[in-house]
Design a protein around this motif. Structure first.
Motif, mmCIF file in Angstrom:
data_model
loop_
_atom_site.group_PDB
_atom_site.id
_atom_site.type_symbol
_atom_site.label_atom_id
_atom_site.label_comp_id
_atom_site.label_asym_id
_atom_site.label_seq_id
_atom_site.Cartn_x
_atom_site.Cartn_y
_atom_site.Cartn_z
ATOM 1 N N ARG A 124 40.883 70.695 61.040
ATOM 2 C CA ARG A 124 39.965 70.329 59.967
ATOM 3 C C ARG A 124 40.139 71.251 58.761
ATOM 4 N NH1 ARG A 124 36.099 70.292 64.102
ATOM 5 N NH2 ARG A 124 34.968 71.975 63.063
ATOM 6 N N GLU A 125 40.386 72.532 59.035
ATOM 7 C CA GLU A 125 40.631 73.486 57.946
ATOM 8 C C GLU A 125 41.926 73.125 57.211
ATOM 9 O OE1 GLU A 125 39.505 76.959 55.756
ATOM 10 O OE2 GLU A 125 38.451 75.770 57.259
ATOM 11 N N LYS A 180 36.835 68.105 67.237
ATOM 12 C CA LYS A 180 36.677 69.348 67.980
ATOM 13 C C LYS A 180 37.860 70.298 67.774
ATOM 14 C CE LYS A 180 33.790 67.262 71.548
ATOM 15 N NZ LYS A 180 33.582 67.024 72.995
ATOM 16 N N ARG A 181 38.557 70.153 66.669
ATOM 17 C CA ARG A 181 39.711 71.022 66.383
ATOM 18 C C ARG A 181 39.497 71.686 65.027
ATOM 19 N NH1 ARG A 181 44.246 66.644 67.165
ATOM 20 N NH2 ARG A 181 45.668 68.347 66.688
ATOM 21 N N PRO A 182 38.852 72.841 65.006
ATOM 22 C CA PRO A 182 38.494 73.486 63.736
ATOM 23 C C PRO A 182 39.690 73.819 62.856
ATOM 24 C CG PRO A 182 38.152 74.970 65.617
ATOM 25 C CD PRO A 182 38.406 73.617 66.180
ATOM 26 N N ASP A 226 45.014 75.793 66.997
ATOM 27 C CA ASP A 226 43.986 75.329 67.926
ATOM 28 C C ASP A 226 44.488 75.605 69.330
ATOM 29 O OD1 ASP A 226 41.919 74.282 66.303
ATOM 30 O OD2 ASP A 226 43.146 72.523 65.848
#
Length: 557
Positions: free
Chosen positions: A73-74, A68-70, A58
Protein backbone atom coordinates in the motif's frame (compact mmCIF):
# COMPACT_ATOMS: atom_id res chain seq x y z
CA UNK A 1 7.41 5.47 10.74
CA UNK A 2 10.25 7.03 8.68
CA UNK A 3 9.62 10.36 6.95
CA UNK A 4 7.83 9.96 3.62
CA UNK A 5 10.08 10.71 0.66
CA UNK A 6 9.19 13.35 -1.89
CA UNK A 7 8.62 13.11 -5.64
CA UNK A 8 11.66 12.68 -7.89
CA UNK A 9 12.15 15.82 -9.95
CA UNK A 10 15.62 14.96 -11.31
CA UNK A 11 15.39 13.65 -14.92
CA UNK A 12 18.93 12.25 -14.71
CA UNK A 13 18.03 9.67 -12.07
CA UNK A 14 15.61 6.74 -12.38
CA UNK A 15 14.20 5.96 -8.96
CA UNK A 16 13.25 2.32 -8.54
CA UNK A 17 10.89 0.88 -5.94
CA UNK A 18 11.94 -2.66 -5.03
CA UNK A 19 9.13 -4.84 -3.72
CA UNK A 20 9.75 -8.15 -1.93
CA UNK A 21 7.34 -10.51 -0.20
CA UNK A 22 7.39 -13.95 1.32
CA UNK A 23 4.48 -15.77 2.95
CA UNK A 24 4.85 -17.88 6.08
CA UNK A 25 4.77 -21.19 4.23
CA UNK A 26 7.45 -20.01 1.80
CA UNK A 27 9.96 -18.89 4.44
CA UNK A 28 12.05 -22.05 4.18
CA UNK A 29 11.93 -22.49 0.38
CA UNK A 30 15.17 -22.00 -1.56
CA UNK A 31 15.33 -18.65 -3.34
CA UNK A 32 12.20 -17.25 -1.69
CA UNK A 33 13.81 -15.52 1.31
CA UNK A 34 13.41 -11.76 1.62
CA UNK A 35 17.16 -11.16 1.70
CA UNK A 36 17.70 -13.30 -1.39
CA UNK A 37 15.11 -11.30 -3.31
CA UNK A 38 16.48 -7.94 -2.16
CA UNK A 39 20.11 -8.82 -2.90
CA UNK A 40 19.24 -9.92 -6.44
CA UNK A 41 17.21 -6.79 -7.15
CA UNK A 42 19.80 -4.45 -5.62
CA UNK A 43 22.48 -5.93 -7.86
CA UNK A 44 20.28 -5.48 -10.93
CA UNK A 45 19.69 -1.80 -10.11
CA UNK A 46 23.41 -1.18 -9.63
CA UNK A 47 24.22 -2.91 -12.91
CA UNK A 48 21.66 -0.73 -14.72
CA UNK A 49 22.86 2.42 -12.90
CA UNK A 50 19.50 3.13 -11.31
CA UNK A 51 18.86 4.47 -7.83
CA UNK A 52 16.92 2.35 -5.34
CA UNK A 53 14.43 4.86 -4.00
CA UNK A 54 13.10 2.50 -1.35
CA UNK A 55 12.73 -1.19 -0.50
CA UNK A 56 9.13 -2.23 0.24
CA UNK A 57 9.02 -5.47 2.21
CA UNK A 58 6.03 -7.55 3.34
CA UNK A 59 7.52 -10.41 5.35
CA UNK A 60 5.45 -13.44 6.28
CA UNK A 61 2.34 -12.09 4.52
CA UNK A 62 0.13 -13.88 2.02
CA UNK A 63 -0.30 -12.50 -1.50
CA UNK A 64 -4.06 -13.00 -1.34
CA UNK A 65 -5.11 -9.36 -0.95
CA UNK A 66 -3.71 -5.82 -0.98
CA UNK A 67 -5.47 -4.69 2.22
CA UNK A 68 -3.27 -6.60 4.66
CA UNK A 69 0.05 -5.71 3.02
CA UNK A 70 1.24 -2.35 4.39
CA UNK A 71 4.42 -2.19 2.29
CA UNK A 72 2.50 -2.69 -0.96
CA UNK A 73 0.00 0.00 0.00
CA UNK A 74 2.91 2.34 0.74
CA UNK A 75 4.38 1.52 -2.68
CA UNK A 76 1.09 2.40 -4.39
CA UNK A 77 0.93 5.72 -2.51
CA UNK A 78 4.46 6.60 -3.61
CA UNK A 79 3.52 5.73 -7.19
CA UNK A 80 0.58 8.14 -7.00
CA UNK A 81 2.86 10.88 -5.66
CA UNK A 82 5.36 10.47 -8.50
CA UNK A 83 8.25 9.40 -6.30
CA UNK A 84 9.38 6.44 -8.40
CA UNK A 85 9.59 5.71 -12.13
CA UNK A 86 9.97 1.94 -12.01
CA UNK A 87 8.82 -1.02 -9.88
CA UNK A 88 11.07 -4.09 -9.74
CA UNK A 89 10.15 -7.47 -8.26
CA UNK A 90 11.94 -10.82 -8.12
CA UNK A 91 8.93 -12.67 -9.53
CA UNK A 92 5.46 -11.57 -10.62
CA UNK A 93 3.62 -13.56 -7.95
CA UNK A 94 5.52 -11.57 -5.29
CA UNK A 95 3.40 -8.52 -6.13
CA UNK A 96 0.11 -10.46 -6.01
CA UNK A 97 -1.45 -13.88 -6.48
CA UNK A 98 -4.90 -12.45 -7.18
CA UNK A 99 -5.84 -11.49 -10.74
CA UNK A 100 -8.13 -8.60 -9.78
CA UNK A 101 -5.40 -7.05 -7.64
CA UNK A 102 -2.85 -7.45 -10.45
CA UNK A 103 -5.14 -5.65 -12.87
CA UNK A 104 -5.66 -2.84 -10.35
CA UNK A 105 -1.90 -2.50 -9.83
CA UNK A 106 -1.26 -2.51 -13.58
CA UNK A 107 -3.86 0.23 -14.03
CA UNK A 108 -2.14 2.35 -11.36
CA UNK A 109 1.25 1.86 -13.02
CA UNK A 110 -0.05 2.90 -16.44
CA UNK A 111 -1.93 5.86 -15.00
CA UNK A 112 1.22 7.33 -13.45
CA UNK A 113 3.63 6.23 -16.22
CA UNK A 114 5.54 3.84 -13.96
CA UNK A 115 7.35 0.91 -15.57
CA UNK A 116 6.95 -2.59 -14.10
CA UNK A 117 9.69 -5.19 -14.37
CA UNK A 118 10.16 -8.73 -13.04
CA UNK A 119 13.63 -10.22 -12.61
CA UNK A 120 12.40 -13.76 -13.37
CA UNK A 121 9.76 -13.11 -16.05
CA UNK A 122 11.67 -10.88 -18.46
CA UNK A 123 10.82 -9.11 -21.69
CA UNK A 124 7.25 -7.94 -21.20
CA UNK A 125 6.04 -4.36 -21.00
CA UNK A 126 2.75 -3.43 -19.34
CA UNK A 127 2.19 -0.45 -21.65
CA UNK A 128 1.59 -2.64 -24.74
CA UNK A 129 -1.32 -4.94 -25.59
CA UNK A 130 0.93 -8.00 -25.75
CA UNK A 131 2.59 -7.06 -22.48
CA UNK A 132 -0.75 -6.63 -20.75
CA UNK A 133 -1.89 -10.05 -21.97
CA UNK A 134 1.31 -11.67 -20.72
CA UNK A 135 0.98 -9.88 -17.40
CA UNK A 136 -2.60 -11.12 -16.98
CA UNK A 137 -1.71 -14.69 -17.99
CA UNK A 138 1.01 -14.84 -15.36
CA UNK A 139 -1.48 -13.43 -12.85
CA UNK A 140 -4.10 -16.07 -13.64
CA UNK A 141 -1.51 -18.81 -13.24
CA UNK A 142 -0.31 -17.38 -9.92
CA UNK A 143 -3.88 -17.18 -8.58
CA UNK A 144 -4.61 -20.74 -9.72
CA UNK A 145 -1.47 -21.96 -7.95
CA UNK A 146 -2.44 -20.14 -4.76
CA UNK A 147 -6.00 -21.48 -4.78
CA UNK A 148 -4.70 -25.00 -5.33
CA UNK A 149 -2.31 -24.65 -2.40
CA UNK A 150 -5.12 -23.30 -0.17
CA UNK A 151 -7.47 -26.16 -1.11
CA UNK A 152 -4.79 -28.76 -0.41
CA UNK A 153 -3.92 -27.21 2.94
CA UNK A 154 -7.60 -27.03 4.00
CA UNK A 155 -8.16 -30.63 2.93
CA UNK A 156 -5.13 -31.77 4.92
CA UNK A 157 -6.17 -29.88 8.05
CA UNK A 158 -9.72 -31.23 7.90
CA UNK A 159 -8.36 -34.75 7.65
CA UNK A 160 -6.06 -34.11 10.62
CA UNK A 161 -9.09 -32.96 12.64
CA UNK A 162 -11.07 -36.07 11.68
CA UNK A 163 -8.11 -38.12 12.91
CA UNK A 164 -8.22 -36.31 16.24
CA UNK A 165 -5.07 -34.23 15.69
CA UNK A 166 -4.60 -30.64 16.81
CA UNK A 167 -4.33 -28.04 14.04
CA UNK A 168 -2.52 -25.37 16.00
CA UNK A 169 -3.19 -22.36 18.23
CA UNK A 170 -2.88 -21.69 21.95
CA UNK A 171 -5.58 -22.83 24.36
CA UNK A 172 -5.82 -22.54 28.14
CA UNK A 173 -5.15 -25.85 29.89
CA UNK A 174 -2.80 -27.28 27.31
CA UNK A 175 0.69 -26.69 25.92
CA UNK A 176 1.43 -27.26 22.24
CA UNK A 177 4.44 -29.58 22.00
CA UNK A 178 6.33 -30.54 18.85
CA UNK A 179 7.26 -34.22 18.51
CA UNK A 180 9.35 -35.93 15.81
CA UNK A 181 7.48 -38.01 13.23
CA UNK A 182 8.50 -39.90 10.13
CA UNK A 183 8.25 -36.86 7.81
CA UNK A 184 9.44 -34.15 10.18
CA UNK A 185 7.54 -32.76 13.18
CA UNK A 186 3.98 -32.76 14.46
CA UNK A 187 2.17 -30.64 17.07
CA UNK A 188 0.30 -32.32 19.93
CA UNK A 189 -1.50 -31.11 23.06
CA UNK A 190 -0.08 -31.89 26.49
CA UNK A 191 -2.03 -31.04 29.64
CA UNK A 192 -0.64 -28.08 31.56
CA UNK A 193 -1.35 -29.15 35.16
CA UNK A 194 -1.62 -25.63 36.61
CA UNK A 195 -3.83 -24.27 33.82
CA UNK A 196 -5.95 -27.44 33.85
CA UNK A 197 -6.92 -26.74 37.45
CA UNK A 198 -7.99 -23.25 36.44
CA UNK A 199 -10.15 -24.68 33.64
CA UNK A 200 -11.81 -27.09 36.09
CA UNK A 201 -12.44 -24.17 38.45
CA UNK A 202 -14.14 -22.17 35.69
CA UNK A 203 -16.45 -25.05 34.78
CA UNK A 204 -17.27 -25.70 38.43
CA UNK A 205 -18.02 -22.04 39.13
CA UNK A 206 -20.42 -21.85 36.20
CA UNK A 207 -22.08 -25.15 37.16
CA UNK A 208 -22.68 -23.70 40.65
CA UNK A 209 -24.70 -20.83 39.17
CA UNK A 210 -22.07 -18.10 38.75
CA UNK A 211 -22.42 -15.77 35.75
CA UNK A 212 -19.81 -15.14 33.05
CA UNK A 213 -18.86 -11.65 34.28
CA UNK A 214 -18.84 -12.75 37.92
CA UNK A 215 -16.38 -15.54 37.12
CA UNK A 216 -14.15 -13.22 35.06
CA UNK A 217 -14.17 -10.63 37.84
CA UNK A 218 -13.09 -13.11 40.51
CA UNK A 219 -10.35 -14.62 38.35
CA UNK A 220 -8.97 -11.17 37.55
CA UNK A 221 -8.98 -10.22 41.25
CA UNK A 222 -7.08 -13.41 42.04
CA UNK A 223 -4.44 -12.55 39.45
CA UNK A 224 -5.24 -15.22 36.87
CA UNK A 225 -4.62 -14.56 33.17
CA UNK A 226 -5.77 -16.04 29.88
CA UNK A 227 -3.36 -18.02 27.70
CA UNK A 228 -2.22 -14.83 25.89
CA UNK A 229 -1.57 -13.34 29.37
CA UNK A 230 -4.50 -10.93 29.31
CA UNK A 231 -7.33 -10.33 31.84
CA UNK A 232 -10.38 -12.54 31.59
CA UNK A 233 -13.62 -11.18 30.11
CA UNK A 234 -17.11 -12.64 29.90
CA UNK A 235 -16.33 -13.56 26.27
CA UNK A 236 -13.23 -15.56 27.19
CA UNK A 237 -15.15 -17.43 29.90
CA UNK A 238 -17.95 -18.23 27.42
CA UNK A 239 -15.40 -19.50 24.90
CA UNK A 240 -13.89 -21.87 27.49
CA UNK A 241 -17.13 -23.40 28.77
CA UNK A 242 -18.34 -24.00 25.20
CA UNK A 243 -15.16 -25.66 23.92
CA UNK A 244 -15.49 -29.49 23.66
CA UNK A 245 -11.70 -29.70 23.58
CA UNK A 246 -11.84 -30.05 27.37
CA UNK A 247 -13.71 -33.37 27.18
CA UNK A 248 -11.20 -34.80 24.72
CA UNK A 249 -12.82 -33.69 21.45
CA UNK A 250 -11.34 -31.90 18.45
CA UNK A 251 -13.63 -29.25 16.97
CA UNK A 252 -12.59 -27.75 13.64
CA UNK A 253 -13.99 -25.62 10.82
CA UNK A 254 -16.55 -23.87 13.03
CA UNK A 255 -16.33 -20.86 10.69
CA UNK A 256 -15.55 -20.87 7.00
CA UNK A 257 -13.91 -18.16 4.87
CA UNK A 258 -13.05 -16.07 7.92
CA UNK A 259 -11.22 -13.37 5.94
CA UNK A 260 -14.36 -12.61 3.90
CA UNK A 261 -17.30 -13.54 6.15
CA UNK A 262 -15.80 -13.04 9.62
CA UNK A 263 -18.22 -14.19 12.33
CA UNK A 264 -21.09 -14.56 9.87
CA UNK A 265 -19.45 -17.53 8.15
CA UNK A 266 -20.77 -20.08 10.66
CA UNK A 267 -20.51 -23.69 9.50
CA UNK A 268 -23.66 -25.60 10.61
CA UNK A 269 -21.75 -28.89 10.54
CA UNK A 270 -18.24 -28.40 11.97
CA UNK A 271 -15.91 -31.35 12.38
CA UNK A 272 -16.12 -32.85 15.88
CA UNK A 273 -14.02 -35.96 16.49
CA UNK A 274 -12.40 -37.82 19.36
CA UNK A 275 -9.02 -36.24 19.96
CA UNK A 276 -5.66 -37.80 20.72
CA UNK A 277 -5.21 -35.48 23.72
CA UNK A 278 -6.19 -36.12 27.33
CA UNK A 279 -9.48 -34.54 28.55
CA UNK A 280 -9.43 -32.09 31.46
CA UNK A 281 -13.02 -32.23 32.69
CA UNK A 282 -15.53 -35.07 32.98
CA UNK A 283 -18.42 -35.68 30.62
CA UNK A 284 -20.80 -35.26 33.58
CA UNK A 285 -19.53 -31.72 34.35
CA UNK A 286 -19.59 -30.79 30.66
CA UNK A 287 -23.21 -31.90 30.28
CA UNK A 288 -24.26 -30.00 33.40
CA UNK A 289 -22.62 -26.80 32.19
CA UNK A 290 -24.07 -27.07 28.67
CA UNK A 291 -27.57 -27.64 30.02
CA UNK A 292 -27.30 -24.62 32.32
CA UNK A 293 -25.84 -22.45 29.55
CA UNK A 294 -28.68 -23.38 27.19
CA UNK A 295 -31.24 -22.25 29.76
CA UNK A 296 -29.47 -18.93 30.38
CA UNK A 297 -29.09 -18.30 26.67
CA UNK A 298 -32.85 -17.87 26.32
CA UNK A 299 -33.17 -14.13 26.92
CA UNK A 300 -36.33 -12.36 28.07
CA UNK A 301 -37.97 -9.95 25.61
CA UNK A 302 -36.59 -6.44 25.79
CA UNK A 303 -38.87 -4.06 27.63
CA UNK A 304 -36.68 -0.96 27.54
CA UNK A 305 -36.25 1.00 24.33
CA UNK A 306 -34.32 3.99 25.67
CA UNK A 307 -31.65 5.61 23.50
CA UNK A 308 -28.20 6.57 24.77
CA UNK A 309 -27.42 9.86 23.03
CA UNK A 310 -23.73 10.06 23.97
CA UNK A 311 -22.57 6.56 22.99
CA UNK A 312 -18.91 6.64 21.92
CA UNK A 313 -18.35 10.26 22.97
CA UNK A 314 -17.02 9.71 26.53
CA UNK A 315 -13.98 7.82 27.79
CA UNK A 316 -13.14 6.35 31.16
CA UNK A 317 -11.01 8.81 33.20
CA UNK A 318 -8.89 5.91 34.52
CA UNK A 319 -8.17 3.52 31.61
CA UNK A 320 -9.33 5.51 28.59
CA UNK A 321 -11.81 2.87 27.41
CA UNK A 322 -15.13 3.98 25.95
CA UNK A 323 -18.03 4.49 28.34
CA UNK A 324 -20.84 2.20 27.20
CA UNK A 325 -24.56 1.95 27.88
CA UNK A 326 -25.71 0.27 31.08
CA UNK A 327 -29.07 0.10 32.83
CA UNK A 328 -30.54 -1.23 36.04
CA UNK A 329 -34.08 -2.08 37.11
CA UNK A 330 -35.29 -0.94 40.53
CA UNK A 331 -38.56 -1.35 42.41
CA UNK A 332 -39.73 1.57 44.52
CA UNK A 333 -41.44 1.17 47.90
CA UNK A 334 -44.85 1.61 46.29
CA UNK A 335 -44.13 -1.27 43.90
CA UNK A 336 -43.42 0.87 40.85
CA UNK A 337 -40.65 -0.50 38.63
CA UNK A 338 -38.24 1.96 37.06
CA UNK A 339 -35.26 1.71 34.72
CA UNK A 340 -32.15 3.79 35.41
CA UNK A 341 -29.70 4.58 32.59
CA UNK A 342 -25.94 4.92 33.02
CA UNK A 343 -22.70 5.05 31.07
CA UNK A 344 -19.99 2.77 32.52
CA UNK A 345 -16.42 1.82 31.63
CA UNK A 346 -16.44 -0.87 28.93
CA UNK A 347 -13.38 -2.54 30.47
CA UNK A 348 -15.17 -2.79 33.82
CA UNK A 349 -18.33 -4.13 32.24
CA UNK A 350 -16.50 -6.84 30.27
CA UNK A 351 -13.63 -7.74 32.65
CA UNK A 352 -14.64 -6.64 36.13
CA UNK A 353 -13.21 -4.43 38.85
CA UNK A 354 -9.73 -5.97 38.70
CA UNK A 355 -9.14 -4.23 35.38
CA UNK A 356 -10.92 -0.93 36.08
CA UNK A 357 -13.66 0.67 38.16
CA UNK A 358 -17.12 1.39 36.80
CA UNK A 359 -16.68 5.21 36.71
CA UNK A 360 -20.44 5.39 36.34
CA UNK A 361 -22.01 8.48 34.83
CA UNK A 362 -25.78 8.94 35.01
CA UNK A 363 -27.10 9.11 31.46
CA UNK A 364 -29.70 11.77 32.22
CA UNK A 365 -27.12 13.91 34.01
CA UNK A 366 -24.55 13.67 31.17
CA UNK A 367 -27.07 14.35 28.41
CA UNK A 368 -28.53 17.29 30.30
CA UNK A 369 -25.04 18.72 30.86
CA UNK A 370 -24.20 18.59 27.15
CA UNK A 371 -27.43 20.18 25.95
CA UNK A 372 -27.44 22.87 28.66
CA UNK A 373 -23.77 23.74 28.10
CA UNK A 374 -24.35 24.23 24.37
CA UNK A 375 -27.42 26.32 25.13
CA UNK A 376 -25.41 28.45 27.58
CA UNK A 377 -22.74 29.17 24.99
CA UNK A 378 -25.39 30.13 22.43
CA UNK A 379 -27.45 32.29 24.78
CA UNK A 380 -24.49 34.08 26.38
CA UNK A 381 -22.46 35.67 23.54
CA UNK A 382 -19.63 36.71 25.88
CA UNK A 383 -18.90 33.08 26.81
CA UNK A 384 -18.43 31.98 23.20
CA UNK A 385 -16.55 35.17 22.36
CA UNK A 386 -13.99 34.50 25.11
CA UNK A 387 -13.50 30.88 23.99
CA UNK A 388 -12.89 31.79 20.34
CA UNK A 389 -10.64 34.74 21.25
CA UNK A 390 -8.45 32.53 23.43
CA UNK A 391 -8.04 29.94 20.66
CA UNK A 392 -7.19 32.55 18.01
CA UNK A 393 -4.67 34.19 20.35
CA UNK A 394 -2.84 30.89 20.83
CA UNK A 395 -2.81 30.28 17.07
CA UNK A 396 -1.27 33.67 16.31
CA UNK A 397 1.33 33.34 19.10
CA UNK A 398 2.98 30.45 17.21
CA UNK A 399 3.47 32.39 13.97
CA UNK A 400 6.97 33.90 14.56
CA UNK A 401 8.74 30.64 15.59
CA UNK A 402 7.17 28.84 12.63
CA UNK A 403 8.23 31.56 10.19
CA UNK A 404 11.85 31.35 11.40
CA UNK A 405 11.83 27.56 11.15
CA UNK A 406 10.50 27.60 7.57
CA UNK A 407 13.17 30.13 6.56
CA UNK A 408 16.00 28.05 8.10
CA UNK A 409 14.81 24.84 6.45
CA UNK A 410 14.64 26.59 3.07
CA UNK A 411 18.32 27.60 3.32
CA UNK A 412 19.32 24.05 4.28
CA UNK A 413 17.45 22.61 1.30
CA UNK A 414 19.33 24.93 -1.06
CA UNK A 415 22.62 23.71 0.45
CA UNK A 416 21.65 20.09 -0.19
CA UNK A 417 20.80 20.90 -3.83
CA UNK A 418 24.24 22.47 -4.29
CA UNK A 419 25.91 19.39 -2.84
CA UNK A 420 23.97 17.14 -5.21
CA UNK A 421 25.16 19.15 -8.24
CA UNK A 422 28.78 18.85 -7.06
CA UNK A 423 28.49 15.06 -6.88
CA UNK A 424 27.08 14.93 -10.41
CA UNK A 425 29.99 17.02 -11.71
CA UNK A 426 32.47 14.65 -10.03
CA UNK A 427 30.67 11.70 -11.61
CA UNK A 428 30.73 13.30 -15.08
CA UNK A 429 34.49 13.91 -14.68
CA UNK A 430 35.08 10.22 -13.73
CA UNK A 431 36.39 11.27 -10.33
CA UNK A 432 33.86 9.02 -8.55
CA UNK A 433 32.15 5.81 -9.68
CA UNK A 434 28.45 5.02 -9.96
CA UNK A 435 28.21 3.23 -6.59
CA UNK A 436 29.71 6.23 -4.79
CA UNK A 437 27.26 8.54 -6.57
CA UNK A 438 24.24 6.40 -5.64
CA UNK A 439 25.29 6.20 -1.98
CA UNK A 440 25.77 9.95 -1.71
CA UNK A 441 22.52 10.72 -3.55
CA UNK A 442 20.63 8.43 -1.19
CA UNK A 443 22.16 10.15 1.84
CA UNK A 444 21.23 13.58 0.47
CA UNK A 445 17.77 12.33 -0.42
CA UNK A 446 17.12 11.13 3.14
CA UNK A 447 18.17 14.49 4.57
CA UNK A 448 16.17 16.35 1.93
CA UNK A 449 13.03 14.28 2.60
CA UNK A 450 13.16 14.78 6.37
CA UNK A 451 13.65 18.54 5.99
CA UNK A 452 11.02 18.91 3.28
CA UNK A 453 8.48 16.99 5.35
CA UNK A 454 9.04 19.21 8.38
CA UNK A 455 8.91 22.32 6.17
CA UNK A 456 5.56 21.22 4.77
CA UNK A 457 4.18 20.57 8.25
CA UNK A 458 5.40 23.94 9.52
CA UNK A 459 3.94 25.76 6.50
CA UNK A 460 0.57 24.08 7.05
CA UNK A 461 0.62 25.11 10.71
CA UNK A 462 1.62 28.61 9.69
CA UNK A 463 -1.14 28.94 7.11
CA UNK A 464 -3.68 27.65 9.60
CA UNK A 465 -2.52 30.15 12.23
CA UNK A 466 -2.41 33.32 10.16
CA UNK A 467 -4.93 32.85 7.36
CA UNK A 468 -7.84 31.01 8.94
CA UNK A 469 -8.78 32.32 12.41
CA UNK A 470 -11.76 30.59 13.94
CA UNK A 471 -14.79 32.57 12.69
CA UNK A 472 -16.81 33.65 15.73
CA UNK A 473 -19.98 34.58 13.86
CA UNK A 474 -20.04 31.32 11.93
CA UNK A 475 -19.56 29.26 15.09
CA UNK A 476 -22.41 31.15 16.77
CA UNK A 477 -24.70 30.53 13.78
CA UNK A 478 -23.86 26.81 13.67
CA UNK A 479 -24.44 26.31 17.38
CA UNK A 480 -27.70 28.29 17.29
CA UNK A 481 -29.02 26.16 14.45
CA UNK A 482 -27.74 23.02 16.15
CA UNK A 483 -29.57 23.85 19.41
CA UNK A 484 -32.77 24.63 17.53
CA UNK A 485 -32.67 21.30 15.68
CA UNK A 486 -31.76 19.38 18.82
CA UNK A 487 -34.79 20.69 20.69
CA UNK A 488 -37.26 19.67 17.98
CA UNK A 489 -35.70 16.49 16.57
CA UNK A 490 -36.88 12.90 17.24
CA UNK A 491 -34.67 10.94 19.63
CA UNK A 492 -32.72 9.03 16.95
CA UNK A 493 -32.00 12.21 15.01
CA UNK A 494 -30.79 13.88 18.22
CA UNK A 495 -28.18 11.15 18.55
CA UNK A 496 -27.00 11.67 14.97
CA UNK A 497 -26.87 15.43 15.41
CA UNK A 498 -24.70 15.09 18.52
CA UNK A 499 -22.36 12.64 16.80
CA UNK A 500 -22.00 15.11 13.94
CA UNK A 501 -20.63 17.97 16.01
CA UNK A 502 -19.36 16.51 19.32
CA UNK A 503 -15.89 14.98 19.01
CA UNK A 504 -15.44 14.05 22.69
CA UNK A 505 -16.86 14.84 26.12
CA UNK A 506 -14.02 15.04 28.63
CA UNK A 507 -14.99 13.20 31.82
CA UNK A 508 -13.33 13.39 35.24
CA UNK A 509 -13.87 11.07 38.18
CA UNK A 510 -16.96 11.65 40.28
CA UNK A 511 -19.29 12.40 37.35
CA UNK A 512 -17.56 15.70 36.58
CA UNK A 513 -16.85 17.15 33.16
CA UNK A 514 -13.87 19.16 31.92
CA UNK A 515 -15.54 20.32 28.74
CA UNK A 516 -17.09 19.34 25.45
CA UNK A 517 -14.81 19.22 22.40
CA UNK A 518 -16.70 20.32 19.29
CA UNK A 519 -15.36 19.66 15.80
CA UNK A 520 -16.17 21.99 12.89
CA UNK A 521 -15.41 21.19 9.25
CA UNK A 522 -17.05 21.69 5.86
CA UNK A 523 -19.52 18.85 6.51
CA UNK A 524 -20.67 20.31 9.83
CA UNK A 525 -20.89 23.81 8.39
CA UNK A 526 -22.88 22.64 5.39
CA UNK A 527 -25.14 20.63 7.67
CA UNK A 528 -26.23 23.62 9.74
CA UNK A 529 -25.68 26.56 7.37
CA UNK A 530 -26.41 24.93 4.02
CA UNK A 531 -29.76 24.01 2.54
CA UNK A 532 -32.51 24.10 5.16
CA UNK A 533 -32.27 20.72 6.90
CA UNK A 534 -35.18 18.77 8.32
CA UNK A 535 -35.04 17.27 11.78
CA UNK A 536 -37.60 14.62 10.88
CA UNK A 537 -35.12 12.50 8.92
CA UNK A 538 -31.45 11.80 9.50
CA UNK A 539 -30.60 12.30 5.83
CA UNK A 540 -32.18 15.74 5.87
CA UNK A 541 -29.79 16.89 8.55
CA UNK A 542 -26.83 16.53 6.20
CA UNK A 543 -27.78 18.69 3.23
CA UNK A 544 -24.86 20.42 1.47
CA UNK A 545 -24.70 23.72 -0.36
CA UNK A 546 -22.15 25.03 -2.86
CA UNK A 547 -20.80 27.57 -0.38
CA UNK A 548 -17.11 27.29 0.56
CA UNK A 549 -16.20 27.06 4.23
CA UNK A 550 -12.99 27.44 6.29
CA UNK A 551 -10.72 24.56 7.22
CA UNK A 552 -11.34 22.19 10.12
CA UNK A 553 -11.03 23.48 13.67
CA UNK A 554 -12.09 22.44 17.16
CA UNK A 555 -13.45 24.24 20.21
CA UNK A 556 -13.65 23.10 23.83
CA UNK A 557 -16.63 24.67 25.53
Amino acid sequence: MPPRKQANTDPLVTHVGIYARVSTEEQAEQGYSIEAQLETLRSQCKMEQKVVFREYVDAGISGKTIEKRPALRELLRDIEEGKIQEVLVWKLDRISRKTSDLLFIMDQLNRYNVKFRSHSEKNFETDTAAGKMTFQMFGVIAEFQRNTIVENVKMGMKQRARNGKWNGGQVLGYDVVEIPVAKGKDSVLHVNAIEAELVRKIFSMYASGRGLKSIANELNHDGFKTKPNKPFSHVSIKTIINNPLYIGKIRYNVRENWSEKRRKGINPEPIIADGEHEPIITQYLWDAVQKLYSKKAVTAPRVFNGTYLLTGMMRCPDCGATLVAHRTKDTLKNGTKIVRRYYVCSNFRAKGSRVCTSNTVKADFAEQYVTERIAEVVQKPKVLEDIVARINKNRVKNVVPLQKEVEAIGKELKTLDSQKQKYFKLYESDVVDNNFLIERLNELKQKHDALYLRKTEAENQLNDSISEPVPLQQVRQILSKFQEMLETAPIETQKNLLQTIVKQIHVKKGQKFEGIELEFDDKVTACFLGLAPSTQAVAGAFAFSKQKFPLQYTLVI
